[in-house]
Design a protein around this motif. Structure first.
Motif, PDB file in Angstrom:
ATOM      1  N   LYS A 131      -2.516   0.653   4.471  1.00 33.33           N
ATOM      2  CA  LYS A 131      -1.674   1.253   5.500  1.00 33.33           C
ATOM      3  C   LYS A 131      -0.311   0.579   5.553  1.00 33.33           C
ATOM      4  N   GLU A 132      -0.300  -0.728   5.401  1.00 41.08           N
ATOM      5  CA  GLU A 132       0.948  -1.476   5.566  1.00 41.08           C
ATOM      6  C   GLU A 132       1.828  -1.432   4.321  1.00 41.08           C
ATOM      7  N   PHE A 133       1.231  -1.524   3.133  1.00 40.05           N
ATOM      8  CA  PHE A 133       2.029  -1.652   1.918  1.00 40.05           C
ATOM      9  C   PHE A 133       1.927  -0.460   0.972  1.00 40.05           C
ATOM     10  N   ALA A 169       0.526   3.766  -0.010  1.00 39.94           N
ATOM     11  CA  ALA A 169       0.770   5.139   0.415  1.00 39.94           C
ATOM     12  C   ALA A 169      -0.279   5.611   1.422  1.00 39.94           C
ATOM     13  N   SER A 170      -1.508   5.144   1.286  1.00 44.61           N
ATOM     14  CA  SER A 170      -2.566   5.590   2.190  1.00 44.61           C
ATOM     15  C   SER A 170      -3.594   4.477   2.357  1.00 44.61           C
ATOM     16  N   GLU A 171      -4.594   4.769   3.182  1.00 43.33           N
ATOM     17  CA  GLU A 171      -5.655   3.793   3.434  1.00 43.33           C
ATOM     18  C   GLU A 171      -6.569   3.604   2.236  1.00 43.33           C
ATOM     19  N   LYS A 172      -6.569   4.553   1.306  1.00 40.66           N
ATOM     20  CA  LYS A 172      -7.468   4.479   0.155  1.00 40.66           C
ATOM     21  C   LYS A 172      -6.739   4.137  -1.135  1.00 40.66           C
ATOM     22  N   ASP A 173      -5.523   3.640  -1.023  1.00 43.39           N
ATOM     23  CA  ASP A 173      -4.714   3.313  -2.193  1.00 43.39           C
ATOM     24  C   ASP A 173      -5.058   1.907  -2.661  1.00 43.39           C
ATOM     25  N   SER A 174      -6.099   1.789  -3.472  1.00 39.97           N
ATOM     26  CA  SER A 174      -6.527   0.469  -3.946  1.00 39.97           C
ATOM     27  C   SER A 174      -5.741   0.033  -5.179  1.00 39.97           C
ATOM     28  N   GLY A 175      -4.914   0.898  -5.729  1.00 38.51           N
ATOM     29  CA  GLY A 175      -4.136   0.553  -6.908  1.00 38.51           C
ATOM     30  C   GLY A 175      -2.803  -0.081  -6.592  1.00 38.51           C
ATOM     31  N   CYS A 176      -2.430  -0.088  -5.340  1.00 40.98           N
ATOM     32  CA  CYS A 176      -1.174  -0.697  -4.923  1.00 40.98           C
ATOM     33  C   CYS A 176      -1.228  -2.197  -5.240  1.00 40.98           C
ATOM     34  N   ALA A 177      -0.129  -2.732  -5.742  1.00 33.32           N
ATOM     35  CA  ALA A 177      -0.110  -4.137  -6.155  1.00 33.32           C
ATOM     36  C   ALA A 177      -0.399  -5.073  -4.984  1.00 33.32           C
ATOM     37  N   ALA A 178       0.109  -4.753  -3.803  1.00 33.02           N
ATOM     38  CA  ALA A 178      -0.136  -5.609  -2.642  1.00 33.02           C
ATOM     39  C   ALA A 178      -1.613  -5.626  -2.270  1.00 33.02           C
ATOM     40  N   VAL A 179      -2.276  -4.494  -2.389  1.00 35.68           N
ATOM     41  CA  VAL A 179      -3.712  -4.424  -2.092  1.00 35.68           C
ATOM     42  C   VAL A 179      -4.492  -5.221  -3.127  1.00 35.68           C
ATOM     43  N   GLN A 180      -4.105  -5.121  -4.381  1.00 38.39           N
ATOM     44  CA  GLN A 180      -4.780  -5.885  -5.429  1.00 38.39           C
ATOM     45  C   GLN A 180      -4.611  -7.381  -5.213  1.00 38.39           C
ATOM     46  N   VAL A 181      -3.426  -7.801  -4.759  1.00 34.06           N
ATOM     47  CA  VAL A 181      -3.199  -9.217  -4.460  1.00 34.06           C
ATOM     48  C   VAL A 181      -4.114  -9.663  -3.330  1.00 34.06           C
ATOM     49  N   ALA A 182      -4.266  -8.839  -2.305  1.00 37.62           N
ATOM     50  CA  ALA A 182      -5.127  -9.193  -1.176  1.00 37.62           C
ATOM     51  C   ALA A 182      -6.590  -9.318  -1.612  1.00 37.62           C
ATOM     52  N   ILE A 183      -7.047  -8.407  -2.465  1.00 39.25           N
ATOM     53  CA  ILE A 183      -8.434  -8.471  -2.950  1.00 39.25           C
ATOM     54  C   ILE A 183      -8.629  -9.713  -3.810  1.00 39.25           C
ATOM     55  N   LEU A 184      -7.681  -9.998  -4.690  1.00 43.14           N
ATOM     56  CA  LEU A 184      -7.787 -11.200  -5.528  1.00 43.14           C
ATOM     57  C   LEU A 184      -7.769 -12.465  -4.684  1.00 43.14           C
ATOM     58  N   THR A 185      -6.974 -12.481  -3.625  1.00 46.08           N
ATOM     59  CA  THR A 185      -6.921 -13.654  -2.752  1.00 46.08           C
ATOM     60  C   THR A 185      -8.270 -13.883  -2.087  1.00 46.08           C
ATOM     61  N   GLU A 186      -8.916 -12.820  -1.654  1.00 45.54           N
ATOM     62  CA  GLU A 186     -10.244 -12.947  -1.046  1.00 45.54           C
ATOM     63  C   GLU A 186     -11.246 -13.494  -2.057  1.00 45.54           C
ATOM     64  N   ARG A 187     -11.208 -12.983  -3.286  1.00 51.51           N
ATOM     65  CA  ARG A 187     -12.132 -13.461  -4.321  1.00 51.51           C
ATOM     66  C   ARG A 187     -11.853 -14.930  -4.665  1.00 51.51           C
ATOM     67  N   GLU A 213      10.016  -5.556  -7.027  1.00 48.09           N
ATOM     68  CA  GLU A 213      10.101  -4.190  -6.519  1.00 48.09           C
ATOM     69  C   GLU A 213      10.692  -4.138  -5.116  1.00 48.09           C
ATOM     70  N   ASN A 214      10.187  -4.979  -4.207  1.00 50.22           N
ATOM     71  CA  ASN A 214      10.641  -4.933  -2.822  1.00 50.22           C
ATOM     72  C   ASN A 214      10.484  -6.318  -2.208  1.00 50.22           C
ATOM     73  N   GLU A 215      11.602  -6.977  -1.961  1.00 49.69           N
ATOM     74  CA  GLU A 215      11.593  -8.352  -1.456  1.00 49.69           C
ATOM     75  C   GLU A 215      10.988  -8.442  -0.052  1.00 49.69           C
ATOM     76  N   ASP A 216      11.235  -7.441   0.789  1.00 51.46           N
ATOM     77  CA  ASP A 216      10.691  -7.463   2.153  1.00 51.46           C
ATOM     78  C   ASP A 216       9.170  -7.355   2.152  1.00 51.46           C
ATOM     79  N   ASN A 217       8.630  -6.464   1.315  1.00 48.04           N
ATOM     80  CA  ASN A 217       7.172  -6.353   1.202  1.00 48.04           C
ATOM     81  C   ASN A 217       6.573  -7.652   0.681  1.00 48.04           C
ATOM     82  N   TYR A 218       7.249  -8.289  -0.259  1.00 49.85           N
ATOM     83  CA  TYR A 218       6.774  -9.554  -0.818  1.00 49.85           C
ATOM     84  C   TYR A 218       6.686 -10.625   0.263  1.00 49.85           C
ATOM     85  N   LYS A 219       7.742 -10.751   1.060  1.00 48.50           N
ATOM     86  CA  LYS A 219       7.758 -11.785   2.100  1.00 48.50           C
ATOM     87  C   LYS A 219       6.691 -11.539   3.160  1.00 48.50           C
ATOM     88  N   SER A 220       6.515 -10.273   3.546  1.00 48.35           N
ATOM     89  CA  SER A 220       5.494  -9.989   4.554  1.00 48.35           C
ATOM     90  C   SER A 220       4.084 -10.170   3.986  1.00 48.35           C
TER      91      SER A 220
END
Length: 93
Positions: A17-19, A21-39, A77-84
């Motif tokens: 939702k935050e980074f 296109a949708s709630e099911k967008d698991s291919g977004c780089a920010a979502v992948q970073v979050a999943i890798l961080t959890e692992r 790609e986007n410095e603001d998204n990176y910082k957040s």
């Protein structure tokens, strides 16, 4: 040690939702970073009691490298998204 499908789905929904296109967008780089961080955090707990598990250590290092490359992509790609993203995940203190 592994994260469950429900945990992955909640991470995808939260960060999608935050980074993305949708709630099911698991291919977004920010979502992948979050999943890798959890692992990675789960593996850190594993190494607290299994110090000589060298094959898992290699997998951990590969995950850290993949996360580093994805973070580099997000920053270009986007410095603001990176910082957040960094702030939300608690990386780069």
């Amino acid at each position: 040690m592994m994260i469950t499908k429900e945990k992955t789905a909640s991470i995808v929904a939260e960060f999608g939702k935050e980074f993305g296109a949708s709630e099911k967008d698991s291919g977004c780089a920010a979502v992948q970073v979050a999943i890798l961080t959890e692992r990675i955090n789960n593996l850190k707990e594993h190494f607290g009691s299994h110090k000589h598990d060298y094959s898992s250590n290699r997998g951990l290092l590969k995950m850290i490298g993949r996360r580093r490359r994805l973070l580099k992509y997000v920053s270009t790609e986007n410095e603001d998204n990176y910082k957040s993203l960094i702030k939300k995940l608690g990386l780069r203190k």
